[in-house]
Write an enzyme that holds these catalytic residues in place. Structure first.
Site, PDB file in Angstrom:
ATOM      1  N   VAL A 203       0.874  -1.181   0.000  1.00  0.00           N
ATOM      2  CA  VAL A 203       0.000   0.000   0.000  1.00  0.00           C
ATOM      3  C   VAL A 203       0.907   1.225   0.000  1.00  0.00           C
ATOM      4  O   VAL A 203       1.782   1.327   0.849  1.00  0.00           O
ATOM      5  CB  VAL A 203      -0.861   0.070   1.298  1.00  0.00           C
ATOM      6  CG1 VAL A 203      -1.920   1.148   1.187  1.00  0.00           C
ATOM      7  CG2 VAL A 203      -1.485  -1.262   1.642  1.00  0.00           C
ATOM      8  N   HIS A 204       0.733   2.097  -0.965  1.00  0.00           N
ATOM      9  CA  HIS A 204       1.518   3.330  -0.883  1.00  0.00           C
ATOM     10  C   HIS A 204       0.790   4.562  -1.421  1.00  0.00           C
ATOM     11  O   HIS A 204       1.263   5.673  -1.258  1.00  0.00           O
ATOM     12  CB  HIS A 204       2.857   3.173  -1.612  1.00  0.00           C
ATOM     13  CG  HIS A 204       2.744   3.325  -3.097  1.00  0.00           C
ATOM     14  ND1 HIS A 204       2.347   2.291  -3.908  1.00  0.00           N
ATOM     15  CD2 HIS A 204       2.942   4.383  -3.911  1.00  0.00           C
ATOM     16  CE1 HIS A 204       2.325   2.704  -5.151  1.00  0.00           C
ATOM     17  NE2 HIS A 204       2.668   3.974  -5.191  1.00  0.00           N
ATOM     18  N   ARG A 205      -0.373   4.376  -2.062  1.00  0.00           N
ATOM     19  CA  ARG A 205      -1.036   5.551  -2.671  1.00  0.00           C
ATOM     20  C   ARG A 205      -1.589   6.461  -1.588  1.00  0.00           C
ATOM     21  O   ARG A 205      -2.226   5.992  -0.638  1.00  0.00           O
ATOM     22  CB  ARG A 205      -2.195   5.105  -3.554  1.00  0.00           C
ATOM     23  CG  ARG A 205      -1.725   4.258  -4.683  1.00  0.00           C
ATOM     24  CD  ARG A 205      -2.227   4.749  -6.015  1.00  0.00           C
ATOM     25  NE  ARG A 205      -1.576   3.953  -7.011  1.00  0.00           N
ATOM     26  CZ  ARG A 205      -0.748   4.413  -7.942  1.00  0.00           C
ATOM     27  NH1 ARG A 205      -0.506   5.696  -8.031  1.00  0.00           N
ATOM     28  NH2 ARG A 205      -0.183   3.603  -8.801  1.00  0.00           N
ATOM     29  N   ARG A 236       6.459   6.090   3.267  1.00  0.00           N
ATOM     30  CA  ARG A 236       5.294   6.869   3.749  1.00  0.00           C
ATOM     31  C   ARG A 236       4.326   5.981   4.524  1.00  0.00           C
ATOM     32  O   ARG A 236       3.777   6.383   5.555  1.00  0.00           O
ATOM     33  CB  ARG A 236       4.555   7.526   2.573  1.00  0.00           C
ATOM     34  CG  ARG A 236       3.433   8.420   3.094  1.00  0.00           C
ATOM     35  CD  ARG A 236       2.414   8.908   2.054  1.00  0.00           C
ATOM     36  NE  ARG A 236       2.331   8.140   0.882  1.00  0.00           N
ATOM     37  CZ  ARG A 236       2.663   8.583  -0.327  1.00  0.00           C
ATOM     38  NH1 ARG A 236       3.093   9.812  -0.466  1.00  0.00           N
ATOM     39  NH2 ARG A 236       2.537   7.812  -1.373  1.00  0.00           N
TER      40      ARG A 236
END
Ligand code: UD1
Length: 378
Positions: A203-205, A236
Site C-alpha cells: 500500500v503506498h497511494r 510513507r
C-alpha cells in the site's frame, strides 16, 4: 542520437533497465538524469545495482515535498540540465511527478519527447498520476503504448495515430529477463514463507495511506482473512501506520511488515505468492505475468486489461470485501492467465525501432488545428 532518459521513482528504474541496454547497443549516446524523487538505498540505488544500469549521469536530488514543490523543483533543475547540452530526444517513463517534470522541461526547450507507457487512463483526475499521464501524452511526439486499450485512449483524445506505437509493456520485459535469476533468490527461507501459502500486501497511494479510515479498513480486512501476508513498507506507509497506532495490531497478526525489498527478492516473493493485494500500478501488471491473482485496493485502475483477463479485481478499501475476496481466491485452484499481447522480451527493441525509423516525427512543428473536426496535428 543523444537520448536523455529522465527517471526518479522506483518503477521507472525497472522500465529504464532494458531500454538503456538497447539504446547503447544501437550506437546512440544515452544520458540518464535521476530527479532524486526516490532517494533511500532500497528505493533507488539497489535497483541500479541489481538491474546493472550504469549510475545516473546526473542526480538532481529534489527529494520529497508537496506535489507542487517537488514538480517545480524538478522542472527548474531539469530546464538547466537539458539546456546545457545538445539533446535529440528525451524519454520519460510512466506517470510520476518525474515524468511530468521531464516532459514539461523538454517541450519548453522544444526538445522532442518519447513517452514510455503512454495512454494508460484510470479516468480518475483526482489521482496525481492521471494528471501526469494526460499532460505528458499531450506534449509527446512518440507515444509508446503498452496495450491496445492504451492506443484507443490516445486515439480518442485526438492524438495522431502515426505517433502511437503499440510496443507492449516494458515492465514485462524487465520481469521476463530477470525471472530466472529471481527464482534462485533465497528470500523465502529468510522470511520463513512457504510457496503458495502466503499473500503479498503493498500500500503506498496517498488516497489509502493518508486516510486513517481507509488504511485501518485495509489492515482489518487482511487480518480478518487469517492468512500470512508479507508486507514490504513504502517509507510513507511505515510513517503513517505508526502515526495511526496500527503497528501493535499488525505485530499481533499474521501480517509480516518488512523494509522495501530489492527487485529480485520482491520478484521471488511475488512469484511464489498465492495472491497479491496492492494499490500499485506496476504490481498489478507483474501479478498477471506471474499467474498470481491480484486484488487491487482502489476503486478504479488504469490496468483495464488485467480486469478483462480475470487476473485482477477492484476491492477498494472495504474490510468486508477484502476479506471475502481473499477467501474466494483461496477456494479456487492456482490460475493460469493469458499473457497480454506484446508483453514479452522485445518491448525495448520495438521502442528502439520506432525511434530509429521515425526521426521525422521528432521535429516540433507548429500545430495545425482543424476547428471543424476539432482535431489537431503537428
Ligand atoms: C511515486 C509515484 C507513484 C509510483 C510510486 C512508486 C508520483 C505522483 N507518484 O509515489 O506513481 O507508483 O512513486 O513507489 O510521482 N520517501 C522516502 N524515501 C524515498 C522515497 C520516498 O522516505 O526514497 C517518502 C517521502 O517521505 C515522500 C513519500 O515517501 O514524501 C512519498 O514519495 P513520493 O516521491 O511523493 O512518491 P510516491 O508515493 O513514492
Amino acid at each position: 542520437m543523444n537520448i536523455v532518459s529522465i527517471v526518479g521513482a522506483r518503477p521507472q528504474f525497472v522500465k529504464l533497465a532494458p531500454l538503456d541496454k538497447k539504446i547503447r547497443a544501437n550506437g546512440h549516446r544515452h544520458t540518464v538524469i535521476h530527479t532524486g524523487q526516490h532517494y533511500d538505498y532500497e528505493m533507488s540505488e539497489s535497483f541500479f545495482d541489481e538491474l546493472k544500469i550504469p549510475k545516473p549521469d546526473l542526480n538532481l536530488q529534489v527529494g520529497s515535498g508537496s506535489h507542487a514543490q517537488q514538480t517545480s523543483d524538478m522542472l527548474s533543475r531539469l530546464g538547466v540540465a537539458l539546456d546545457s547540452t545538445d539533446v535529440d530526444l528525451v524519454l520519460v517513463y510512466g506517470d510520476t511527478n518525474s515524468t511530468l517534470a521531464g516532459a514539461l522541461a523538454a517541450i519548453k526547450l522544444h526538445i522532442p519527447i518519447g513517452h514510455v507507457e503512454a495512454g494508460f487512463r484510470s479516468g480518475d483526475i483526482s489521482m496525481p498520476e492521471e494528471v501526469n499521464r494526460i499532460l505528458t501524452d499531450r506534449v509527446s511526439q512518440l507515444l509508446f503504448a503498452p496495450t491496445e486499450d492504451a492506443v484507443d485512449n490516445l486515439v480518442s483524445e485526438g492524438i495522431s495515430a502515426e505517433r502511437i506505437f503499440f510496443v507492449g509493456n516494458i515492465m514485462a520485459e524487465s520481469l521476463l529477463l530477470n525471472l530466472n535469476k529471481a527464482k534462485k533468490n533465497m528470500i523465502l527461507s529468510k522470511l520463513k514463507l512457504s510457496t503458495k501459502a502466503y499473500g503479498v500486501l503493498t500500500v503506498h497511494r496517498p488516497e489509502n495511506t493518508d486516510h486513517r479510515d481507509r488504511l485501518t479498513n485495509i489492515i482489518n480486512g487482511v487480518i480478518d482473512a487469517e492468512m500470512p501476508f508479507i508486507f514490504p513498507l513504502h517509507p510513507r506507509t511505515a510513517k503513517l501506520l505508526d502515526q495511526y497506532g496500527l503497528m501493535p495490531k499488525i505485530a499481533k497478526s499474521l501480517i509480516q511488515p518488512v523494509s522495501p525489498m530489492k527487485y529480485l527478492e520482491f520478484m521471488k516473493v511475488q512469484s511464489e505468492a498465492r495472491l497479491i493485494l496492492t494499490d500499485s500500478g506496476g504490481i498489478q501488471e507483474e501479478a498477471i505475468l506471474l499467474n498470481v491473482p491480484c486484488l487491487t485496493l482502489r476503486y478504479n485502475t488504469e490496468m483495464i486489461l488485467t480486469l478483462k483477463l480475470g487476473a485482477n479485481k477492484l476491492v477498494g478499501a472495504d474490510a468486508g470485501v477484502i476479506k471475502n475476496s481473499i477467501r474466494e481466491i483461496l477456494e479456487k485452484p492456482n490460475p493460469k492467465f493469458l499473457r497480454p499481447d506484446n508483453w514479452d522480451k522485445a518491448v525495448s527493441a520495438r521502442i528502439m525501432a520506432a525511434i530509429d525509423s521515425n526521426t521525422e516525427l521528432l521535429e516540433i512543428k507548429p500545430l495545425t488545428v482543424d476547428l471543424e473536426k476539432r482535431t489537431w496535428e503537428q
